[in-house]
Design a protein around this motif. Structure first.
Motif, PDB file in Angstrom:
ATOM      1  N   SER A 133      20.604 -29.039  74.222  1.00 30.46           N
ATOM      2  CA  SER A 133      20.580 -30.071  75.260  1.00 30.46           C
ATOM      3  C   SER A 133      20.293 -31.447  74.657  1.00 30.46           C
ATOM      4  N   GLY A 150      26.670 -24.951  81.906  1.00 25.38           N
ATOM      5  CA  GLY A 150      25.245 -25.149  82.189  1.00 25.38           C
ATOM      6  C   GLY A 150      25.014 -25.302  83.684  1.00 25.38           C
ATOM      7  N   SER A 186      16.542 -22.101  82.328  1.00 26.04           N
ATOM      8  CA  SER A 186      16.220 -21.713  80.963  1.00 26.04           C
ATOM      9  C   SER A 186      15.767 -20.246  80.906  1.00 26.04           C
ATOM     10  N   ARG A 199      24.147 -13.370  82.461  1.00 21.14           N
ATOM     11  CA  ARG A 199      25.110 -13.777  81.432  1.00 21.14           C
ATOM     12  C   ARG A 199      26.411 -13.003  81.577  1.00 21.14           C
ATOM     13  N   GLU A 259      32.085 -26.591  78.073  1.00 20.12           N
ATOM     14  CA  GLU A 259      30.868 -26.918  77.316  1.00 20.12           C
ATOM     15  C   GLU A 259      29.759 -25.922  77.635  1.00 20.12           C
ATOM     16  N   ARG A 296      26.568 -23.172  75.463  1.00 22.45           N
ATOM     17  CA  ARG A 296      25.762 -22.779  74.306  1.00 22.45           C
ATOM     18  C   ARG A 296      26.443 -21.680  73.499  1.00 22.45           C
TER      19      ARG A 296
HETATM   20  O1   DC Z   1      23.433 -27.511  79.451  1.00 17.21           O
HETATM   21  P1   DC Z   1      22.401 -27.375  80.526  1.00 17.21           P
HETATM   22  O2   DC Z   1      21.102 -28.041  80.180  1.00 17.21           O
HETATM   23  O3   DC Z   1      22.904 -27.822  81.874  1.00 17.21           O
HETATM   24  O4   DC Z   1      22.117 -25.803  80.645  1.00 17.21           O
HETATM   25  C1   DC Z   1      21.185 -25.283  81.560  1.00 17.21           C
HETATM   26  C2   DC Z   1      20.558 -24.018  80.992  1.00 17.21           C
HETATM   27  O5   DC Z   1      21.532 -22.987  80.886  1.00 17.21           O
HETATM   28  C3   DC Z   1      19.929 -24.182  79.608  1.00 17.21           C
HETATM   29  O6   DC Z   1      18.672 -23.509  79.599  1.00 17.21           O
HETATM   30  C4   DC Z   1      20.864 -23.477  78.687  1.00 17.21           C
HETATM   31  C5   DC Z   1      21.556 -22.478  79.566  1.00 17.21           C
HETATM   32  N1   DC Z   1      22.951 -22.282  79.183  1.00 17.21           N
HETATM   33  C6   DC Z   1      23.270 -21.125  78.529  1.00 17.21           C
HETATM   34  O7   DC Z   1      22.385 -20.317  78.237  1.00 17.21           O
HETATM   35  N2   DC Z   1      24.553 -20.866  78.195  1.00 17.21           N
HETATM   36  C7   DC Z   1      25.530 -21.740  78.499  1.00 17.21           C
HETATM   37  N3   DC Z   1      26.796 -21.452  78.171  1.00 17.21           N
HETATM   38  C8   DC Z   1      25.217 -22.957  79.158  1.00 17.21           C
HETATM   39  C9   DC Z   1      23.900 -23.202  79.479  1.00 17.21           C
END
Ligand code: DC
Length: 238
Positions: free
Chosen positions: A20, A43, A103, A112, A131, A133
Protein backbone atom coordinates in the motif's frame (compact mmCIF):
# COMPACT_ATOMS: atom_id res chain seq x y z
CA UNK A 1 6.03 10.87 -24.76
CA UNK A 2 5.58 7.17 -25.47
CA UNK A 3 4.32 6.17 -28.92
CA UNK A 4 0.79 4.73 -28.87
CA UNK A 5 0.81 0.96 -28.79
CA UNK A 6 -0.78 -0.56 -31.88
CA UNK A 7 -2.48 -3.54 -30.33
CA UNK A 8 -5.94 -4.96 -29.97
CA UNK A 9 -6.84 -3.84 -26.44
CA UNK A 10 -8.56 -7.16 -25.83
CA UNK A 11 -5.17 -8.84 -25.99
CA UNK A 12 -3.82 -6.84 -23.08
CA UNK A 13 -4.05 -8.09 -19.52
CA UNK A 14 -1.82 -6.17 -17.12
CA UNK A 15 -1.08 -6.94 -13.47
CA UNK A 16 0.18 -4.23 -11.12
CA UNK A 17 1.06 -5.47 -7.65
CA UNK A 18 2.80 -3.97 -4.64
CA UNK A 19 2.30 -2.83 -1.05
CA UNK A 20 0.00 0.00 0.00
CA UNK A 21 1.00 3.60 -0.56
CA UNK A 22 3.23 2.77 -3.49
CA UNK A 23 1.08 4.58 -6.07
CA UNK A 24 -0.53 1.49 -7.61
CA UNK A 25 -4.02 2.99 -7.98
CA UNK A 26 -2.96 6.22 -9.64
CA UNK A 27 -0.54 4.42 -11.94
CA UNK A 28 -3.01 1.64 -12.80
CA UNK A 29 -5.80 4.11 -13.60
CA UNK A 30 -3.44 6.13 -15.77
CA UNK A 31 -2.30 3.02 -17.69
CA UNK A 32 -5.92 1.97 -18.18
CA UNK A 33 -6.79 5.42 -19.53
CA UNK A 34 -3.81 5.55 -21.86
CA UNK A 35 -4.48 2.12 -23.34
CA UNK A 36 -8.27 2.20 -23.26
CA UNK A 37 -8.49 -0.70 -20.79
CA UNK A 38 -10.76 -1.43 -17.85
CA UNK A 39 -9.26 -0.69 -14.45
CA UNK A 40 -9.91 -3.35 -11.81
CA UNK A 41 -9.15 -2.50 -8.18
CA UNK A 42 -9.02 -5.82 -6.28
CA UNK A 43 -8.29 -4.05 -2.97
CA UNK A 44 -11.74 -2.44 -3.24
CA UNK A 45 -13.23 -5.95 -3.40
CA UNK A 46 -11.40 -7.11 -0.23
CA UNK A 47 -12.48 -3.92 1.53
CA UNK A 48 -16.14 -4.31 0.51
CA UNK A 49 -16.25 -8.00 1.44
CA UNK A 50 -14.68 -7.18 4.82
CA UNK A 51 -17.45 -4.63 5.48
CA UNK A 52 -20.12 -7.06 4.25
CA UNK A 53 -18.79 -9.86 6.48
CA UNK A 54 -18.68 -7.52 9.48
CA UNK A 55 -22.15 -6.16 8.64
CA UNK A 56 -23.57 -9.69 8.50
CA UNK A 57 -21.92 -10.41 11.87
CA UNK A 58 -20.10 -13.42 10.52
CA UNK A 59 -17.34 -14.55 12.88
CA UNK A 60 -14.32 -14.62 10.58
CA UNK A 61 -12.55 -17.09 12.88
CA UNK A 62 -15.39 -19.54 12.28
CA UNK A 63 -14.26 -21.02 8.97
CA UNK A 64 -17.51 -22.89 8.30
CA UNK A 65 -19.57 -19.71 8.73
CA UNK A 66 -17.15 -17.67 6.64
CA UNK A 67 -17.10 -20.34 3.95
CA UNK A 68 -20.89 -20.37 3.82
CA UNK A 69 -21.01 -16.59 3.48
CA UNK A 70 -18.34 -16.52 0.77
CA UNK A 71 -19.82 -19.37 -1.24
CA UNK A 72 -23.09 -17.54 -1.67
CA UNK A 73 -22.01 -13.88 -1.78
CA UNK A 74 -22.56 -11.87 -4.93
CA UNK A 75 -19.75 -9.42 -5.64
CA UNK A 76 -20.26 -6.85 -8.39
CA UNK A 77 -17.42 -4.59 -9.47
CA UNK A 78 -17.75 -2.04 -12.21
CA UNK A 79 -15.20 0.74 -12.62
CA UNK A 80 -15.88 3.10 -9.80
CA UNK A 81 -18.35 1.04 -7.79
CA UNK A 82 -18.34 -2.09 -5.66
CA UNK A 83 -21.25 -3.94 -4.12
CA UNK A 84 -21.68 -7.16 -2.18
CA UNK A 85 -25.07 -8.86 -2.01
CA UNK A 86 -26.64 -5.82 -3.66
CA UNK A 87 -25.34 -3.39 -1.00
CA UNK A 88 -23.20 -0.63 -2.48
CA UNK A 89 -19.99 -0.14 -0.45
CA UNK A 90 -18.31 2.33 -2.80
CA UNK A 91 -18.49 5.24 -0.40
CA UNK A 92 -17.47 3.37 2.75
CA UNK A 93 -14.40 1.38 1.72
CA UNK A 94 -11.79 4.14 2.15
CA UNK A 95 -11.91 4.57 5.92
CA UNK A 96 -9.18 3.43 8.30
CA UNK A 97 -11.74 1.05 9.80
CA UNK A 98 -12.33 -0.62 6.41
CA UNK A 99 -8.55 -0.86 5.90
CA UNK A 100 -8.17 -2.62 9.25
CA UNK A 101 -11.03 -5.04 8.61
CA UNK A 102 -9.83 -5.78 5.06
CA UNK A 103 -6.33 -6.51 6.24
CA UNK A 104 -7.62 -9.33 8.47
CA UNK A 105 -10.49 -10.58 6.29
CA UNK A 106 -8.25 -10.77 3.21
CA UNK A 107 -6.03 -13.32 4.97
CA UNK A 108 -8.89 -15.85 5.09
CA UNK A 109 -8.88 -18.64 2.56
CA UNK A 110 -12.63 -18.71 1.69
CA UNK A 111 -12.54 -14.97 1.01
CA UNK A 112 -9.49 -15.25 -1.24
CA UNK A 113 -10.83 -18.26 -3.08
CA UNK A 114 -14.09 -16.50 -3.93
CA UNK A 115 -12.46 -13.22 -4.93
CA UNK A 116 -9.68 -14.81 -6.97
CA UNK A 117 -12.34 -16.69 -8.94
CA UNK A 118 -14.30 -13.49 -9.50
CA UNK A 119 -11.15 -11.58 -10.54
CA UNK A 120 -10.25 -14.25 -13.08
CA UNK A 121 -13.74 -14.02 -14.52
CA UNK A 122 -13.24 -10.27 -15.04
CA UNK A 123 -9.86 -10.77 -16.70
CA UNK A 124 -10.83 -13.58 -19.01
CA UNK A 125 -12.18 -11.30 -21.72
CA UNK A 126 -8.97 -9.27 -21.77
CA UNK A 127 -8.56 -5.51 -21.87
CA UNK A 128 -7.89 -5.03 -18.17
CA UNK A 129 -5.38 -3.48 -15.80
CA UNK A 130 -5.74 -5.30 -12.49
CA UNK A 131 -4.09 -3.95 -9.36
CA UNK A 132 -3.56 -5.84 -6.11
CA UNK A 133 -1.10 -7.92 -4.11
CA UNK A 134 -1.24 -11.35 -5.76
CA UNK A 135 -2.37 -10.69 -9.33
CA UNK A 136 0.90 -11.71 -10.97
CA UNK A 137 1.53 -14.64 -8.62
CA UNK A 138 -1.87 -16.22 -7.98
CA UNK A 139 -4.76 -14.62 -9.86
CA UNK A 140 -3.19 -14.43 -13.33
CA UNK A 141 0.16 -16.23 -13.16
CA UNK A 142 0.33 -16.90 -16.91
CA UNK A 143 -0.04 -13.40 -18.27
CA UNK A 144 2.88 -11.55 -19.90
CA UNK A 145 2.57 -8.04 -18.49
CA UNK A 146 3.35 -8.00 -14.78
CA UNK A 147 4.68 -5.14 -12.70
CA UNK A 148 5.64 -4.92 -9.04
CA UNK A 149 5.90 -1.43 -7.57
CA UNK A 150 8.02 -0.79 -4.49
CA UNK A 151 9.20 2.11 -2.29
CA UNK A 152 10.59 2.29 1.23
CA UNK A 153 8.18 2.26 4.14
CA UNK A 154 8.98 5.92 4.91
CA UNK A 155 8.22 7.09 1.38
CA UNK A 156 4.92 5.17 1.29
CA UNK A 157 3.80 6.35 4.73
CA UNK A 158 4.52 9.96 3.79
CA UNK A 159 2.50 9.60 0.57
CA UNK A 160 -0.42 8.09 2.46
CA UNK A 161 -0.30 10.90 5.00
CA UNK A 162 -0.29 13.54 2.25
CA UNK A 163 -3.18 11.76 0.53
CA UNK A 164 -5.10 11.60 3.80
CA UNK A 165 -4.51 15.32 4.48
CA UNK A 166 -5.41 16.37 0.95
CA UNK A 167 -8.76 14.63 1.29
CA UNK A 168 -9.30 16.33 4.63
CA UNK A 169 -9.12 12.83 6.12
CA UNK A 170 -11.64 10.10 5.44
CA UNK A 171 -12.27 9.28 9.06
CA UNK A 172 -15.50 9.89 10.92
CA UNK A 173 -15.59 13.08 13.00
CA UNK A 174 -13.91 12.54 16.35
CA UNK A 175 -11.28 10.01 15.26
CA UNK A 176 -7.70 11.13 14.95
CA UNK A 177 -5.38 9.58 12.45
CA UNK A 178 -2.00 11.23 12.72
CA UNK A 179 1.15 10.67 10.71
CA UNK A 180 2.41 8.22 13.34
CA UNK A 181 -0.83 6.20 13.26
CA UNK A 182 -0.73 6.02 9.48
CA UNK A 183 2.87 4.83 9.55
CA UNK A 184 2.25 2.26 12.30
CA UNK A 185 -0.97 0.97 10.71
CA UNK A 186 0.77 0.63 7.39
CA UNK A 187 3.63 -1.30 9.00
CA UNK A 188 1.20 -3.71 10.60
CA UNK A 189 -0.77 -4.21 7.40
CA UNK A 190 2.45 -4.74 5.43
CA UNK A 191 3.39 -7.40 7.94
CA UNK A 192 0.02 -9.13 7.64
CA UNK A 193 0.04 -8.88 3.82
CA UNK A 194 3.51 -10.37 3.48
CA UNK A 195 3.38 -13.08 6.12
CA UNK A 196 -0.09 -14.54 5.65
CA UNK A 197 -0.30 -18.16 4.52
CA UNK A 198 -2.80 -17.42 1.73
CA UNK A 199 -1.32 -15.57 -1.26
CA UNK A 200 1.12 -13.32 0.58
CA UNK A 201 2.26 -10.13 -1.08
CA UNK A 202 5.17 -11.17 -3.30
CA UNK A 203 6.77 -10.24 -6.57
CA UNK A 204 6.19 -12.75 -9.35
CA UNK A 205 9.57 -13.92 -10.66
CA UNK A 206 8.64 -12.65 -14.12
CA UNK A 207 7.34 -9.26 -12.95
CA UNK A 208 9.27 -6.07 -13.63
CA UNK A 209 10.06 -4.42 -10.29
CA UNK A 210 9.91 -0.62 -10.30
CA UNK A 211 11.16 1.45 -7.37
CA UNK A 212 8.79 4.41 -7.35
CA UNK A 213 10.69 6.48 -4.76
CA UNK A 214 12.71 8.36 -7.35
CA UNK A 215 10.03 8.57 -10.03
CA UNK A 216 6.89 10.65 -10.33
CA UNK A 217 3.65 9.13 -11.62
CA UNK A 218 4.44 9.96 -15.26
CA UNK A 219 7.86 8.37 -14.82
CA UNK A 220 6.38 5.08 -13.52
CA UNK A 221 3.69 5.09 -16.22
CA UNK A 222 6.38 5.68 -18.85
CA UNK A 223 8.46 2.70 -17.66
CA UNK A 224 5.38 0.44 -17.72
CA UNK A 225 4.17 1.56 -21.16
CA UNK A 226 7.66 1.16 -22.62
CA UNK A 227 7.95 -2.36 -21.23
CA UNK A 228 4.52 -3.35 -22.57
CA UNK A 229 5.33 -1.94 -25.98
CA UNK A 230 8.66 -3.74 -26.08
CA UNK A 231 7.08 -7.09 -25.16
CA UNK A 232 4.26 -6.65 -27.67
CA UNK A 233 6.74 -5.88 -30.45
CA UNK A 234 8.96 -8.78 -29.48
CA UNK A 235 6.03 -11.20 -29.56
CA UNK A 236 5.21 -9.99 -33.11
CA UNK A 237 8.72 -10.62 -34.37
CA UNK A 238 8.75 -14.19 -33.04
O1 DC B 1 -4.95 -2.05 -1.89
P1 DC B 1 -5.86 -1.85 -0.72
O2 DC B 1 -5.22 -1.10 0.41
O3 DC B 1 -7.18 -1.22 -1.11
O4 DC B 1 -6.21 -3.32 -0.19
C1 DC B 1 -7.05 -3.54 0.91
C2 DC B 1 -6.62 -4.80 1.64
O5 DC B 1 -6.84 -5.94 0.83
C3 DC B 1 -5.15 -4.83 2.06
O6 DC B 1 -5.06 -5.33 3.40
C4 DC B 1 -4.51 -5.80 1.14
C5 DC B 1 -5.64 -6.69 0.72
N1 DC B 1 -5.51 -7.13 -0.67
C6 DC B 1 -5.12 -8.42 -0.89
O7 DC B 1 -4.84 -9.15 0.06
N2 DC B 1 -5.04 -8.90 -2.15
C7 DC B 1 -5.33 -8.11 -3.21
N3 DC B 1 -5.25 -8.61 -4.45
C8 DC B 1 -5.71 -6.76 -3.00
C9 DC B 1 -5.79 -6.30 -1.70
Amino acid sequence: MTRPIQIDRKELIIAIDGPSGVGKSTVSKRIAERLGLTYVDTGAMYRAVALAVAGAKVDIENSAALEEFCNSMLVEYTSGSISVNATDYTDSIRTEEASKLASVTSSKEPVRRALVMYQRSLAVQGGVVMEGRDIGTVVLPRIHHKFFLTASHEVRAERRRAEHDSKGGTEPVGSSVGAKDISENMKERDRLDSTRAESPLARAVDALEIDTAELDIDGVVGVILADIEQKVEKSRIK
